[in-house]
Scaffold this motif. Structure first.
Motif, short mmCIF file in Angstrom:
data_model
loop_
_atom_site.label_atom_id
_atom_site.label_comp_id
_atom_site.label_asym_id
_atom_site.label_seq_id
_atom_site.Cartn_x
_atom_site.Cartn_y
_atom_site.Cartn_z
N VAL A 198 -5.54 7.07 -10.88
CA VAL A 198 -4.86 8.36 -10.87
C VAL A 198 -4.37 8.72 -12.27
O VAL A 198 -4.41 9.89 -12.67
N ASN A 199 -3.94 7.73 -13.01
CA ASN A 199 -3.54 7.99 -14.41
C ASN A 199 -4.70 8.56 -15.22
O ASN A 199 -4.52 9.44 -16.06
N LEU A 200 -5.91 8.05 -14.96
CA LEU A 200 -7.09 8.57 -15.66
C LEU A 200 -7.36 10.02 -15.27
O LEU A 200 -7.71 10.85 -16.11
N LEU A 201 -7.20 10.32 -13.98
CA LEU A 201 -7.38 11.70 -13.53
C LEU A 201 -6.34 12.62 -14.17
O LEU A 201 -6.66 13.71 -14.65
N VAL A 202 -5.09 12.17 -14.18
CA VAL A 202 -4.02 12.97 -14.77
C VAL A 202 -4.26 13.18 -16.27
O VAL A 202 -4.04 14.29 -16.80
N LYS A 203 -4.72 12.17 -16.95
CA LYS A 203 -5.03 12.30 -18.38
C LYS A 203 -6.09 13.37 -18.59
O LYS A 203 -5.96 14.23 -19.49
N PHE A 204 -7.13 13.35 -17.76
CA PHE A 204 -8.17 14.38 -17.86
C PHE A 204 -7.60 15.76 -17.58
O PHE A 204 -7.88 16.73 -18.31
N MET A 232 0.83 -1.20 0.00
CA MET A 232 0.00 0.00 0.00
C MET A 232 0.87 1.25 0.00
O MET A 232 0.56 2.25 -0.66
N GLU A 233 1.98 1.21 0.73
CA GLU A 233 2.89 2.36 0.78
C GLU A 233 3.52 2.60 -0.58
O GLU A 233 3.64 3.76 -1.03
N ALA A 234 3.94 1.54 -1.25
CA ALA A 234 4.55 1.68 -2.57
C ALA A 234 3.55 2.28 -3.56
O ALA A 234 3.89 3.16 -4.36
N GLN A 235 2.30 1.79 -3.50
CA GLN A 235 1.28 2.33 -4.39
C GLN A 235 0.98 3.79 -4.06
O GLN A 235 0.79 4.61 -4.95
N SER A 236 0.96 4.12 -2.77
CA SER A 236 0.71 5.50 -2.36
C SER A 236 1.77 6.44 -2.91
O SER A 236 1.47 7.54 -3.40
N SER A 237 3.02 6.01 -2.86
CA SER A 237 4.11 6.83 -3.38
C SER A 237 3.98 7.03 -4.88
O SER A 237 4.19 8.14 -5.40
N GLN A 238 3.60 5.99 -5.58
CA GLN A 238 3.43 6.07 -7.03
C GLN A 238 2.29 7.02 -7.39
O GLN A 238 2.42 7.86 -8.28
N LYS A 239 1.17 6.91 -6.68
CA LYS A 239 0.02 7.77 -6.96
C LYS A 239 0.35 9.23 -6.70
O LYS A 239 0.00 10.12 -7.49
N LYS A 240 1.02 9.47 -5.59
CA LYS A 240 1.41 10.84 -5.25
C LYS A 240 2.28 11.44 -6.34
O LYS A 240 2.07 12.58 -6.77
N THR A 241 3.26 10.68 -6.79
CA THR A 241 4.18 11.17 -7.81
C THR A 241 3.45 11.49 -9.10
O THR A 241 3.69 12.53 -9.74
N LEU A 242 2.53 10.64 -9.51
CA LEU A 242 1.76 10.87 -10.73
C LEU A 242 1.02 12.20 -10.69
O LEU A 242 1.08 13.00 -11.62
N LEU A 243 0.32 12.45 -9.58
CA LEU A 243 -0.52 13.64 -9.50
C LEU A 243 0.31 14.90 -9.30
O LEU A 243 0.08 15.92 -9.98
N TYR A 244 1.28 14.87 -8.41
CA TYR A 244 2.08 16.08 -8.19
C TYR A 244 2.92 16.42 -9.42
O TYR A 244 3.14 17.61 -9.71
N ASN A 259 -4.56 16.85 -17.99
CA ASN A 259 -3.72 17.29 -19.11
C ASN A 259 -4.57 17.74 -20.30
O ASN A 259 -4.27 18.75 -20.94
N GLU A 260 -5.63 17.01 -20.57
CA GLU A 260 -6.51 17.37 -21.69
C GLU A 260 -7.25 18.67 -21.40
O GLU A 260 -7.42 19.51 -22.29
N PHE A 261 -7.66 18.86 -20.14
CA PHE A 261 -8.35 20.10 -19.77
C PHE A 261 -7.40 21.28 -19.91
O PHE A 261 -7.78 22.35 -20.39
N ARG A 262 -6.15 21.09 -19.49
CA ARG A 262 -5.17 22.19 -19.60
C ARG A 262 -4.92 22.57 -21.05
O ARG A 262 -4.82 23.76 -21.38
N LYS A 263 -4.81 21.57 -21.93
CA LYS A 263 -4.58 21.86 -23.34
C LYS A 263 -5.74 22.63 -23.96
O LYS A 263 -5.55 23.48 -24.83
N GLN A 264 -6.93 22.34 -23.47
CA GLN A 264 -8.11 23.00 -24.03
C GLN A 264 -8.32 24.39 -23.49
O GLN A 264 -8.75 25.32 -24.22
N TYR A 265 -8.06 24.59 -22.19
CA TYR A 265 -8.41 25.87 -21.56
C TYR A 265 -7.20 26.67 -21.08
O TYR A 265 -7.36 27.81 -20.63
N GLY A 266 -6.02 26.08 -21.17
CA GLY A 266 -4.83 26.77 -20.65
C GLY A 266 -4.32 27.86 -21.59
O GLY A 266 -4.66 27.93 -22.77
#
Length: 366
Positions: A351-357, A264-276, A359-366
């Motif tokens: 989290v990858n799905l959230l990050v994908k969204f 669980m700790e390893a997965q938590s670290s991976q998720k945190k890194t993806l989002l930040y 990134n797509e939102f930023r490209k559209q509205y950024g």
């Protein structure tokens, strides 16, 4: 992508939910071969006694809890535990130290002040989203304990270390971080953790307490909050939240089967890194207001459209997210912005799905 609701927030659909709730569904009408639902059974039945004992055993095994610590299950949620901690421990000296780093530790300190003297070890931080350096803390050598919240869910602040209390027992609220990382239990006098974030449904709070801290509750302490009495009664003094304990035990067994707290700790670290990383590499379209060294792995607040946020863009962000069944990303009303909660229930794929969204939102509205 699907979603589910938990305590007013909706999180991405997860693997243990499917596994655990399918098991619960199978047993809902008949637990084992009894012909009765667990919800119909006496809390003193042999069936529930086994569930109760197995849940305690699982907590002990997963967190490597030493034999001189007791594991209790109480009701009243984290808020009830705020009072319970004070009524069981503050009587030792009449005062306690509190490190207030956000909403929940603030509420805990306010509750404890009803039962004894509370010393705030540092003033309210000038900058939200930070933890003052330990060198600036003022500890009371006569305090019965030092209290801190390991992870502030509202504020997105997480302690990256265990404070040094100079021999005073340390009490920590780990409601949102329990089972997400390895913990040296011997460093603590008491740990409290509401189950509803990482280990089950609302209704049960886990208490891990060193046995030498039992035996001196305040006279006004109700028996349902008296840790000494609850330990003596093996957490069944009165009718406990049997169904909540039952589901929690299944979640704990799922964690054991899937690599334990270490996984669980390893997965938590991976998720945190993806989002930040998504926030960091957004050219300031997304921003996190929390000091980098104390950013939570679990509750990630961020703004959309710049450091101060753009109200129109944030509204649009939530609307677009909901179309993809990503609900309740809105930050707490006292903080604003967005907040993504990465509990054990949320996988790296989610989290990858959230990050994908994002990134797509930023490209559209950024």
């Amino acid at each position: 992508m699907e979603s589910f609701t938990c305590q007013g927030r909706v999180y991405l659909r997860i693997k243990w939910k499917i596994y655990v709730l399918e098991e619960v569904q199978k047993e809902l009408l008949s637990f084992g071969e009894s012909g009765m639902s667990l919800m119909e059974m006496s809390h003193r039945s042999k069936e529930y006694s086994k569930i109760n004992n197995d849940a305690q055993k699982a907590v002990r095994e997963l967190l490597h809890v030493p034999d001189n610590y007791k594991i209790l299950f109480i009701q009243g949620g984290g808020t009830g535990a705020f009072a319970a901690v004070a009524m069981n421990l503050i009587n030792r000296t009449g005062s306690a130290d509190y490190a207030v780093t956000g909403t929940w530790s603030g509420k805990a300190a306010k509750e404890a002040a009803k039962y004894g003297k509370v010393n705030l070890v540092f003033p309210k931080a000038d900058k939200p989203g930070s933890i003052p350096a330990e060198s600036t803390w003022t500890l009371n050598p006569d305090a019965a304990y030092l209290y801190y919240c390991d992870n502030e869910t509202v504020d997105g602040v997480e302690f990256p270390y265990i404070p040094n209390a100079n021999g005073i027992p340390i009490v920590s609220d780990m409601s949102s971080s329990i089972m997400t990382k390895r913990v040296d239990i011997t460093k603590f006098g008491c740990i409290i953790a509401g189950a509803q974030k990482n280990i089950g449904p609302a209704g049960v709070t886990v208490v891990i307490i060193r046995e030498d801290l039992l035996g001196n509750p305040m006279k006004i302490c109700p028996s349902v909050f008296d840790f000494t009495h609850i330990n003596k009664e093996n957490s069944v003094h009165n009718t406990p939240a049997t169904f909540s304990v039952y589901v929690m035990e299944k979640v704990l067994q799922w964690i054991k089967k899937n690599g334990g707290v270490e996984a669980m700790e390893a997965q938590s670290s991976q998720k945190k890194t993806l989002l930040y990383d998504a926030i960091l590499h957004s050219n300031n379209f997304y921003s996190c207001p929390i000091d980098e060294d104390v950013r939570s792995r679990i509750n990630v607040p961020f703004r959309v459209g710049g450091p101060q946020g753009n109200e129109d863009l944030e509204t649009k962000f939530l609307q677009e997210a909901e179309k993809l069944k990503m609900f309740q990303l809105k930050g707490h009303r006292s903080v604003g912005g967005m907040r993504a909660s990465l509990y054990n229930a949320v996988t790296s794929d989610d989290v990858n799905l959230l990050v994908k969204f994002m990134n797509e939102f930023r490209k559209q509205y950024g």
